[in-house]
Design a protein around this motif. Structure first.
Motif, PDB file in Angstrom:
ATOM      1  N   GLU A  36      -7.019  -5.183  -4.625  1.00  0.00           N
ATOM      2  CA  GLU A  36      -5.200  -5.090  -4.451  1.00  0.00           C
ATOM      3  C   GLU A  36      -5.117  -4.034  -3.395  1.00  0.00           C
ATOM      4  O   GLU A  36      -4.739  -4.181  -2.210  1.00  0.00           O
ATOM      5  N   TRP A  37      -5.929  -2.800  -3.428  1.00  0.00           N
ATOM      6  CA  TRP A  37      -5.684  -1.738  -2.460  1.00  0.00           C
ATOM      7  C   TRP A  37      -6.445  -2.114  -1.376  1.00  0.00           C
ATOM      8  O   TRP A  37      -5.830  -2.008  -0.018  1.00  0.00           O
ATOM      9  N   GLU A  38      -7.464  -2.729  -1.308  1.00  0.00           N
ATOM     10  CA  GLU A  38      -8.323  -3.391  -0.149  1.00  0.00           C
ATOM     11  C   GLU A  38      -7.351  -4.049   0.765  1.00  0.00           C
ATOM     12  O   GLU A  38      -7.401  -4.158   1.926  1.00  0.00           O
ATOM     13  N   GLU A  39      -6.724  -5.175  -0.010  1.00  0.00           N
ATOM     14  CA  GLU A  39      -5.944  -6.206   0.722  1.00  0.00           C
ATOM     15  C   GLU A  39      -4.829  -5.349   1.433  1.00  0.00           C
ATOM     16  O   GLU A  39      -4.412  -5.801   2.456  1.00  0.00           O
ATOM     17  N   ALA A  40      -4.137  -4.660   0.509  1.00  0.00           N
ATOM     18  CA  ALA A  40      -3.009  -3.784   1.201  1.00  0.00           C
ATOM     19  C   ALA A  40      -3.555  -3.169   2.433  1.00  0.00           C
ATOM     20  O   ALA A  40      -2.743  -2.933   3.308  1.00  0.00           O
ATOM     21  N   GLU A  43      -4.185  -5.447   5.323  1.00  0.00           N
ATOM     22  CA  GLU A  43      -2.661  -5.883   5.895  1.00  0.00           C
ATOM     23  C   GLU A  43      -2.115  -4.773   6.685  1.00  0.00           C
ATOM     24  O   GLU A  43      -1.515  -5.220   7.922  1.00  0.00           O
ATOM     25  N   GLU A  44      -2.189  -3.751   6.212  1.00  0.00           N
ATOM     26  CA  GLU A  44      -1.548  -2.320   7.125  1.00  0.00           C
ATOM     27  C   GLU A  44      -2.327  -2.048   8.228  1.00  0.00           C
ATOM     28  O   GLU A  44      -1.808  -1.824   9.409  1.00  0.00           O
ATOM     29  N   ALA A  45      -3.631  -2.037   8.260  1.00  0.00           N
ATOM     30  CA  ALA A  45      -4.430  -2.065   9.641  1.00  0.00           C
ATOM     31  C   ALA A  45      -4.203  -3.057  10.310  1.00  0.00           C
ATOM     32  O   ALA A  45      -3.970  -2.717  11.642  1.00  0.00           O
ATOM     33  N   ASP A  46      -4.032  -4.331   9.927  1.00  0.00           N
ATOM     34  CA  ASP A  46      -3.600  -5.424  10.714  1.00  0.00           C
ATOM     35  C   ASP A  46      -2.341  -5.161  11.603  1.00  0.00           C
ATOM     36  O   ASP A  46      -1.954  -5.406  12.856  1.00  0.00           O
TER      37      ASP A  46
END
Length: 74
Positions: A36-40, A43-46
């Motif tokens: 979940e942290w990696e996905e969040a 998304e923030e990096a994108d």
């Protein structure tokens, strides 16, 4: 037998840089990961890259970022 952390730390710090880097990678991998942290974060990096691509933001160097943070804390 358990090696005291101070001894282990001294041994690790005496390794050549490439070996220390490999050790860090293996230690971090051993901690596992939080999907979940990696996905969040992905998304923030994108979002950040999109803002730069759209001209809403710009890249700054690491030293400049640190200088700005320090100035804001004064």
């Amino acid at each position: 037998m358990t090696i005291p952390i101070e001894v282990l730390e001294a041994e690790a710090l005496s390794l050549p840089q490439a070996d220390r880097s490999r050790l860090v990678d293996r230690l971090l991998a051993s901690l596992g990961h939080d999907p979940e942290w990696e996905e969040a974060w992905s998304e923030e990096a994108d979002r950040r890259e999109a803002r730069i691509a759209d001209g809403q933001a710009q890249w700054i160097s690491g030293p400049d970022a640190v200088a700005r943070i320090r100035a804001s804390l004064k």
